[in-house]
Design a protein around this motif. Structure first.
Motif, PDB file in Angstrom:
ATOM      1  N   MET A 285       0.831  -1.208   0.000  1.00 46.00           N
ATOM      2  CA  MET A 285       0.000   0.000   0.000  1.00 46.00           C
ATOM      3  C   MET A 285       0.864   1.256   0.000  1.00 46.00           C
ATOM      4  SD  MET A 285      -3.157  -0.975  -0.129  1.00 46.00           S
ATOM      5  CE  MET A 285      -4.085   0.484   0.374  1.00 46.00           C
ATOM      6  N   LYS A 286       1.886   1.266   0.839  1.00 43.71           N
ATOM      7  CA  LYS A 286       2.755   2.443   0.953  1.00 43.71           C
ATOM      8  C   LYS A 286       3.476   2.726  -0.370  1.00 43.71           C
ATOM      9  CE  LYS A 286       6.354   4.455   3.907  1.00 43.71           C
ATOM     10  NZ  LYS A 286       7.243   4.924   2.836  1.00 43.71           N
ATOM     11  N   GLU A 287       3.976   1.673  -1.000  1.00 40.49           N
ATOM     12  CA  GLU A 287       4.747   1.868  -2.227  1.00 40.49           C
ATOM     13  C   GLU A 287       3.862   2.224  -3.425  1.00 40.49           C
ATOM     14  OE1 GLU A 287       7.386  -1.384  -3.008  1.00 40.49           O
ATOM     15  OE2 GLU A 287       8.246  -1.356  -0.996  1.00 40.49           O
ATOM     16  N   GLU A 288       2.673   1.674  -3.491  1.00 46.72           N
ATOM     17  CA  GLU A 288       1.806   1.894  -4.650  1.00 46.72           C
ATOM     18  C   GLU A 288       0.891   3.103  -4.494  1.00 46.72           C
ATOM     19  OE1 GLU A 288       1.441   0.264  -7.661  1.00 46.72           O
ATOM     20  OE2 GLU A 288       3.288  -0.849  -7.229  1.00 46.72           O
ATOM     21  N   LEU A 289       0.421   3.379  -3.272  1.00 48.30           N
ATOM     22  CA  LEU A 289      -0.553   4.445  -3.066  1.00 48.30           C
ATOM     23  C   LEU A 289      -0.072   5.548  -2.128  1.00 48.30           C
ATOM     24  CD1 LEU A 289      -3.864   2.370  -2.796  1.00 48.30           C
ATOM     25  CD2 LEU A 289      -3.119   3.782  -4.707  1.00 48.30           C
ATOM     26  N   GLY A 290       0.927   5.261  -1.317  1.00 45.65           N
ATOM     27  CA  GLY A 290       1.445   6.271  -0.401  1.00 45.65           C
ATOM     28  C   GLY A 290       0.972   6.055   1.029  1.00 45.65           C
ATOM     29  N   THR A 291       1.664   6.696   1.947  1.00 41.33           N
ATOM     30  CA  THR A 291       1.382   6.542   3.372  1.00 41.33           C
ATOM     31  C   THR A 291      -0.040   6.960   3.724  1.00 41.33           C
ATOM     32  OG1 THR A 291       3.720   6.966   3.825  1.00 41.33           O
ATOM     33  CG2 THR A 291       2.213   7.123   5.687  1.00 41.33           C
ATOM     34  N   ASN A 292      -0.599   7.889   2.953  1.00 33.78           N
ATOM     35  CA  ASN A 292      -1.948   8.367   3.225  1.00 33.78           C
ATOM     36  C   ASN A 292      -2.966   7.242   3.263  1.00 33.78           C
ATOM     37  OD1 ASN A 292      -4.119  10.405   3.392  1.00 33.78           O
ATOM     38  ND2 ASN A 292      -4.598   9.752   1.314  1.00 33.78           N
ATOM     39  N   TRP A 293      -2.735   6.172   2.477  1.00 35.94           N
ATOM     40  CA  TRP A 293      -3.694   5.070   2.427  1.00 35.94           C
ATOM     41  C   TRP A 293      -3.576   4.132   3.619  1.00 35.94           C
ATOM     42  CZ3 TRP A 293      -4.366   7.391  -2.275  1.00 35.94           C
ATOM     43  CH2 TRP A 293      -5.585   7.189  -2.915  1.00 35.94           C
ATOM     44  N   LEU A 294      -2.545   4.287   4.430  1.00 34.47           N
ATOM     45  CA  LEU A 294      -2.394   3.425   5.610  1.00 34.47           C
ATOM     46  C   LEU A 294      -3.141   4.009   6.793  1.00 34.47           C
ATOM     47  CD1 LEU A 294       1.335   2.294   5.285  1.00 34.47           C
ATOM     48  CD2 LEU A 294      -0.726   0.916   4.950  1.00 34.47           C
ATOM     49  N   GLN A 295      -4.426   4.181   6.615  1.00 36.09           N
ATOM     50  CA  GLN A 295      -5.334   4.671   7.644  1.00 36.09           C
ATOM     51  C   GLN A 295      -6.594   3.809   7.603  1.00 36.09           C
ATOM     52  OE1 GLN A 295      -4.408   6.986   9.732  1.00 36.09           O
ATOM     53  NE2 GLN A 295      -2.596   7.761   8.667  1.00 36.09           N
ATOM     54  N   PRO A 296      -7.286   3.647   8.742  1.00 40.44           N
ATOM     55  CA  PRO A 296      -8.452   2.751   8.763  1.00 40.44           C
ATOM     56  C   PRO A 296      -9.560   3.121   7.791  1.00 40.44           C
ATOM     57  CG  PRO A 296      -7.730   3.271  10.994  1.00 40.44           C
ATOM     58  CD  PRO A 296      -6.943   4.160  10.078  1.00 40.44           C
ATOM     59  N   HIS A 297      -9.684   4.393   7.417  1.00 38.20           N
ATOM     60  CA  HIS A 297     -10.752   4.757   6.491  1.00 38.20           C
ATOM     61  C   HIS A 297     -10.391   4.443   5.043  1.00 38.20           C
ATOM     62  CE1 HIS A 297      -8.166   8.292   6.283  1.00 38.20           C
ATOM     63  NE2 HIS A 297      -8.801   8.688   5.194  1.00 38.20           N
ATOM     64  N   LEU A 298      -9.153   3.941   4.804  1.00 37.21           N
ATOM     65  CA  LEU A 298      -8.745   3.608   3.443  1.00 37.21           C
ATOM     66  C   LEU A 298      -8.111   2.229   3.305  1.00 37.21           C
ATOM     67  CD1 LEU A 298      -7.277   7.009   2.183  1.00 37.21           C
ATOM     68  CD2 LEU A 298      -9.355   5.877   1.372  1.00 37.21           C
ATOM     69  N   PHE A 299      -7.864   1.556   4.417  1.00 37.73           N
ATOM     70  CA  PHE A 299      -7.255   0.228   4.327  1.00 37.73           C
ATOM     71  C   PHE A 299      -7.681  -0.617   5.518  1.00 37.73           C
ATOM     72  CE2 PHE A 299      -3.521  -2.675   4.988  1.00 37.73           C
ATOM     73  CZ  PHE A 299      -3.760  -3.474   3.883  1.00 37.73           C
ATOM     74  N   ARG A 300      -8.095  -1.837   5.254  1.00 40.48           N
ATOM     75  CA  ARG A 300      -8.486  -2.786   6.297  1.00 40.48           C
ATOM     76  C   ARG A 300      -7.976  -4.190   5.937  1.00 40.48           C
ATOM     77  NH1 ARG A 300     -13.300  -0.999   8.808  1.00 40.48           N
ATOM     78  NH2 ARG A 300     -13.143   1.264   9.010  1.00 40.48           N
ATOM     79  N   PHE A 301      -7.661  -4.940   6.967  1.00 40.68           N
ATOM     80  CA  PHE A 301      -7.450  -6.376   6.823  1.00 40.68           C
ATOM     81  C   PHE A 301      -8.722  -7.085   7.251  1.00 40.68           C
ATOM     82  CE2 PHE A 301      -3.113  -4.880   7.977  1.00 40.68           C
ATOM     83  CZ  PHE A 301      -2.392  -5.374   6.906  1.00 40.68           C
ATOM     84  N   GLY A 302      -9.205  -8.023   6.437  1.00 45.88           N
ATOM     85  CA  GLY A 302     -10.288  -8.878   6.896  1.00 45.88           C
ATOM     86  C   GLY A 302      -9.661 -10.106   7.531  1.00 45.88           C
ATOM     87  N   ALA A 303      -9.663 -10.163   8.871  1.00 46.33           N
ATOM     88  CA  ALA A 303      -8.898 -11.216   9.541  1.00 46.33           C
ATOM     89  C   ALA A 303      -9.400 -11.421  10.960  1.00 46.33           C
ATOM     90  CB  ALA A 303      -7.412 -10.851   9.569  1.00 46.33           C
ATOM     91  N   SER A 304      -8.956 -12.517  11.564  1.00 45.69           N
ATOM     92  CA  SER A 304      -9.214 -12.764  12.977  1.00 45.69           C
ATOM     93  C   SER A 304      -7.949 -13.280  13.658  1.00 45.69           C
ATOM     94  CB  SER A 304     -10.372 -13.749  13.153  1.00 45.69           C
ATOM     95  OG  SER A 304     -10.155 -14.917  12.389  1.00 45.69           O
ATOM     96  N   SER A 305      -7.381 -14.368  13.133  1.00 47.05           N
ATOM     97  CA  SER A 305      -6.169 -14.925  13.753  1.00 47.05           C
ATOM     98  C   SER A 305      -4.966 -14.004  13.598  1.00 47.05           C
ATOM     99  CB  SER A 305      -5.849 -16.296  13.154  1.00 47.05           C
ATOM    100  OG  SER A 305      -5.694 -16.218  11.749  1.00 47.05           O
ATOM    101  N   LEU A 306      -5.022 -13.053  12.658  1.00 49.73           N
ATOM    102  CA  LEU A 306      -3.916 -12.108  12.480  1.00 49.73           C
ATOM    103  C   LEU A 306      -3.590 -11.377  13.777  1.00 49.73           C
ATOM    104  CD1 LEU A 306      -1.910 -10.437  10.780  1.00 49.73           C
ATOM    105  CD2 LEU A 306      -3.834  -8.976  10.118  1.00 49.73           C
ATOM    106  N   LEU A 307      -4.598 -10.972  14.516  1.00 50.74           N
ATOM    107  CA  LEU A 307      -4.356 -10.219  15.746  1.00 50.74           C
ATOM    108  C   LEU A 307      -3.551 -11.032  16.740  1.00 50.74           C
ATOM    109  CD1 LEU A 307      -4.691  -7.793  17.568  1.00 50.74           C
ATOM    110  CD2 LEU A 307      -6.958  -8.650  18.210  1.00 50.74           C
ATOM    111  N   THR A 308      -3.833 -12.334  16.850  1.00 48.04           N
ATOM    112  CA  THR A 308      -3.097 -13.187  17.780  1.00 48.04           C
ATOM    113  C   THR A 308      -1.614 -13.197  17.442  1.00 48.04           C
ATOM    114  OG1 THR A 308      -5.015 -14.608  18.180  1.00 48.04           O
ATOM    115  CG2 THR A 308      -2.847 -15.538  18.675  1.00 48.04           C
ATOM    116  N   ASP A 309      -1.280 -13.351  16.159  1.00 47.34           N
ATOM    117  CA  ASP A 309       0.139 -13.400  15.787  1.00 47.34           C
ATOM    118  C   ASP A 309       0.813 -12.051  15.985  1.00 47.34           C
ATOM    119  OD1 ASP A 309       2.264 -15.152  14.657  1.00 47.34           O
ATOM    120  OD2 ASP A 309       2.362 -13.555  13.162  1.00 47.34           O
ATOM    121  N   ILE A 310       0.107 -10.960  15.694  1.00 41.35           N
ATOM    122  CA  ILE A 310       0.702  -9.641  15.925  1.00 41.35           C
ATOM    123  C   ILE A 310       1.009  -9.441  17.404  1.00 41.35           C
ATOM    124  CG2 ILE A 310       0.186  -7.167  15.943  1.00 41.35           C
ATOM    125  CD1 ILE A 310      -1.178  -7.499  13.257  1.00 41.35           C
TER     126      ILE A 310
END
Length: 327
Positions: A281-306
């Motif tokens: 996202m950062k390389e293709e669209l820029g840091t601006n897109w790394l915000q919840p209103h423009l980028f989301r992960f659809g996940a559940s187990s991801l939080l556990t690993d993070i």
């Protein structure tokens, strides 16, 4: 990297108003799969995020997770437990050691079936965390259109602020872009003020050009987000398909000035995965897109690993899974 916390506010964002269907634009869309694969292969290989910077990126990733339960055996109790995790996604002792004491790191949303929206809304009261509902005959999208619109309206009535709709993949495979446009536009109208995420089911669309064209048609119809998958297909989110969709988002922004959100979903389960998608996202669209209103992960187990990776960054040891329970 700026973190979104309970004390911060969502940046001002102009919602997609929708545009007339431009079939000439749709027919101009072409994707070169080989070139996409070469580019996707460089993500995460050329650059790495280390130490404190990695911990900051992982905290950021949490704020962009749609914490999700979409199982056939879901119950109100499971949804309530997921919402309790959403209220406190990271153990307080970890936040204290990271210097984040007093600042709550919250997920982007909690995503549930439309029948559990009311349960989730009540469980999240006072947090500011929105509830997202999967509607329109999820995951196949083949219910009668009247039923799908009724599902959307019921979810909105119960308090859902975001609606994840499913397109009919057959419309894409037939090239029936007018039908797809009309249906998504009707879904957008039914959503009202609730934001609409269009799930393309990319693993069933046959070609990257089909994925790109479907992305464009959904954005023209008024989609606030385009999303890869239901998580139920044989092939879900991957970097090649993500690159296709992200480049359509960039093209759409260049032509209209409207920023559309992106949501990869299905199979994203590790912190390493999250970092790759964030780098893309950062390389293709820029840091601006790394915000919840423009980028989301659809996940559940991801939080556990993070959460395990955050503790490892502090202690040098990996914790057992039970130390970061999900539900």
């Amino acid at each position: 990297m700026k973190l979104v916390t309970a004390e911060s506010t969502t940046p001002a964002h102009k919602r997609n108003p929708g545009y007339p269907l431009d079939l000439d634009w749709v027919e101009r869309v072409r994707m070169n799969r080989s070139a996409l694969e070469r580019r996707a292969g460089t993500i995460g290989a050329r650059r790495t995020v280390k130490k404190d910077h990695q911990l900051a990126w992982l905290l950021k990733a949490i704020t962009m997770i749609d914490l999700t339960t979409l199982n056939s055996d879901d119950t109100p109790g499971r949804v309530e437990r997921l919402c309790a995790k959403a209220r406190h996604p990271v153990r307080q002792d970890i936040l204290d050691q990271l210097g984040m004491s007093g600042r709550r790191i919250l997920p982007g949303a909690v995503c549930v079936y439309h029948s559990f929206v009311d349960t989730a809304v009540r469980a999240l009261e006072g947090t500011g965390i929105p509830v997202a509902a999967v509607s329109t005959g999820f995951p196949h999208g083949l219910a009668p259109v009247e039923t799908k619109i009724a599902e959307i309206e019921a979810s909105v009535k119960d308090g859902a602020k975001e609606i994840d709709i499913v397109i009919e993949r057959g419309m894409v495979l037939r090239g029936d872009w007018q039908a797809l446009y009309d249906q998504v536009k009707a879904f957008r109208k039914a959503c009202g003020d609730a934001h609409i995420k269009t799930i393309l089911g990319t693993g069933e669309l046959a070609t990257q050009t089909n994925v790109a064209k479907a992305s464009l048609v959904c954005m023209l119809a008024g989609a606030d987000f385009i999303k890869t998958s239901t998580g139920k297909e044989k092939v879900n989110a991957n970097l090649v398909t993500s690159l296709t969709m992200i480049r359509m988002i960039r093209w759409f922004a260049e032509e209209t000035g409207i920023e559309i959100g992106y949501k990869p979903a299905g199979g994203i389960a590790t912190a390493v995965d999250a970092l790759k998608y964030m780098a893309l996202m950062k390389e293709e669209l820029g840091t601006n897109w790394l915000q919840p209103h423009l980028f989301r992960f659809g996940a559940s187990s991801l939080l556990t690993d993070i959460e395990r990776q955050l503790e490892h960054g502090l202690t040098g040891h990996y914790a057992a899974d039970y130390r970061q329970p999900m539900v």
